[in-house]
Design a protein around this motif. Sequence first.
Motif, short mmCIF file in Angstrom:
data_model
loop_
_atom_site.label_atom_id
_atom_site.label_comp_id
_atom_site.label_asym_id
_atom_site.label_seq_id
_atom_site.Cartn_x
_atom_site.Cartn_y
_atom_site.Cartn_z
N TYR A 21 22.50 -3.86 52.90
CA TYR A 21 21.81 -4.97 52.24
C TYR A 21 22.76 -6.15 52.02
CZ TYR A 21 18.34 -1.36 50.94
OH TYR A 21 17.42 -0.35 50.94
N ARG A 22 23.96 -5.84 51.54
CA ARG A 22 24.93 -6.90 51.23
C ARG A 22 25.33 -7.68 52.47
NH1 ARG A 22 29.96 -4.50 48.53
NH2 ARG A 22 28.35 -3.05 48.66
N HIS A 23 25.53 -6.97 53.59
CA HIS A 23 26.01 -7.62 54.81
C HIS A 23 24.91 -7.88 55.84
CE1 HIS A 23 30.28 -7.40 53.85
NE2 HIS A 23 30.06 -6.21 53.36
N GLU A 24 23.67 -7.52 55.47
CA GLU A 24 22.52 -7.70 56.37
C GLU A 24 22.74 -7.04 57.73
OE1 GLU A 24 21.60 -11.88 56.37
OE2 GLU A 24 20.82 -11.76 54.33
N VAL A 25 23.09 -5.75 57.67
CA VAL A 25 23.36 -4.96 58.87
C VAL A 25 22.26 -3.91 59.01
CG1 VAL A 25 24.98 -3.36 59.96
CG2 VAL A 25 25.84 -5.29 58.63
N PRO A 26 21.65 -3.81 60.18
CA PRO A 26 20.63 -2.77 60.40
C PRO A 26 21.23 -1.37 60.34
CG PRO A 26 20.58 -4.42 62.15
CD PRO A 26 21.80 -4.69 61.34
N VAL A 27 20.46 -0.44 59.80
CA VAL A 27 20.85 0.96 59.69
C VAL A 27 19.78 1.81 60.35
CG1 VAL A 27 21.23 2.89 58.09
CG2 VAL A 27 22.08 0.61 57.52
N ILE A 28 20.22 2.78 61.15
CA ILE A 28 19.31 3.75 61.74
C ILE A 28 19.75 5.13 61.26
CG2 ILE A 28 18.34 4.74 63.85
CD1 ILE A 28 19.15 2.08 65.25
N VAL A 29 18.87 5.81 60.54
CA VAL A 29 19.14 7.16 60.06
C VAL A 29 18.50 8.13 61.05
CG1 VAL A 29 18.82 8.80 58.17
CG2 VAL A 29 19.15 6.36 57.66
N VAL A 30 19.33 8.97 61.65
CA VAL A 30 18.87 9.89 62.69
C VAL A 30 18.92 11.31 62.15
CG1 VAL A 30 19.22 10.66 65.07
CG2 VAL A 30 19.86 8.32 64.41
N SER A 31 17.83 12.05 62.34
CA SER A 31 17.77 13.42 61.82
C SER A 31 16.82 14.27 62.65
CB SER A 31 17.31 13.40 60.37
OG SER A 31 16.00 12.88 60.29
N ASN A 32 16.91 15.59 62.41
CA ASN A 32 16.01 16.53 63.06
C ASN A 32 14.73 16.73 62.27
OD1 ASN A 32 19.01 17.74 63.58
ND2 ASN A 32 17.73 17.86 65.38
N GLN A 33 14.69 16.21 61.09
CA GLN A 33 13.50 16.32 60.24
C GLN A 33 13.23 14.98 59.58
OE1 GLN A 33 14.26 19.00 56.96
NE2 GLN A 33 16.44 18.56 57.07
N ARG A 34 12.03 14.80 59.12
CA ARG A 34 11.67 13.54 58.49
C ARG A 34 12.37 13.41 57.14
NH1 ARG A 34 7.85 9.63 59.12
NH2 ARG A 34 7.00 8.74 57.22
N LEU A 35 13.20 12.38 57.01
CA LEU A 35 13.90 12.09 55.77
C LEU A 35 13.30 10.86 55.12
CD1 LEU A 35 17.62 12.50 56.92
CD2 LEU A 35 16.23 14.16 55.70
N ARG A 36 13.39 10.81 53.81
CA ARG A 36 12.90 9.63 53.10
C ARG A 36 13.92 8.51 53.24
NH1 ARG A 36 13.71 9.79 47.70
NH2 ARG A 36 13.85 7.60 47.25
N VAL A 37 13.47 7.41 53.77
CA VAL A 37 14.31 6.21 53.92
C VAL A 37 13.56 5.08 53.23
CG1 VAL A 37 15.26 4.57 55.59
CG2 VAL A 37 15.31 7.01 56.09
N PRO A 38 14.23 4.32 52.37
CA PRO A 38 13.55 3.22 51.69
C PRO A 38 12.89 2.26 52.68
CG PRO A 38 15.75 3.53 50.79
CD PRO A 38 15.65 4.40 52.01
N VAL A 39 11.78 1.69 52.26
CA VAL A 39 11.10 0.71 53.09
C VAL A 39 11.85 -0.61 52.94
CG1 VAL A 39 8.96 -0.54 53.47
CG2 VAL A 39 8.89 1.86 52.79
N HIS A 40 12.47 -1.03 54.03
CA HIS A 40 13.24 -2.27 54.05
C HIS A 40 13.39 -2.68 55.51
CE1 HIS A 40 16.59 -5.09 53.65
NE2 HIS A 40 16.29 -5.15 52.37
N PRO A 41 13.33 -3.98 55.81
CA PRO A 41 13.42 -4.41 57.22
C PRO A 41 14.72 -4.01 57.92
CG PRO A 41 12.96 -6.29 55.76
CD PRO A 41 13.09 -5.08 54.90
N LEU A 42 15.80 -3.79 57.18
CA LEU A 42 17.07 -3.42 57.80
C LEU A 42 17.18 -1.92 58.08
CD1 LEU A 42 19.58 -5.58 55.73
CD2 LEU A 42 18.97 -5.88 58.14
N LEU A 43 16.30 -1.13 57.48
CA LEU A 43 16.42 0.32 57.56
C LEU A 43 15.34 0.91 58.47
CD1 LEU A 43 16.97 1.14 53.78
CD2 LEU A 43 18.67 0.50 55.50
#
Length: 149
Positions: A21-43
Amino acid sequence: MRILVDGDACPVKEEIYKVAYRHEVPVIVVSNQRLRVPVHPLLSRVVVSDGFDAADDWIAEQSAPGAIVITADILLADRALKAGAGALSPTGKPFTTSSIGGAIATRAIMADLRAGGDQLGGPKPFAAVDRSRFLQALDAAVVAVKRGA
């Protein structure tokens, strides 16, 4: 620039989001199961099959200069480094081209000892100091990539 997260057992996802959020960098969380990721355009989240190393394979394929891979998996860190990405452990320890060979060798020795029946203690429990060190290390890594270092 983006941050690729080996998400299944990552204890520092909230810290990753703060830096993103601070640096406005996209994040991709990769997993074998569905994980909760906050709703945000960068995530965003990618759920791969539960096949052996499926998440690692996806992350390695997406690794490139400008990417930072967050993982505790030494072999994945090695693959990321070979692709030109940066790699950082959840404890804040950076994997580098000069340190990865020793880490792989140590991993192999420990696996051999375990296979031989030796009782070895696991890693130290994750502590608040690890979280703080990670936050500082990720922030520094993002700044370095932005500067082209």
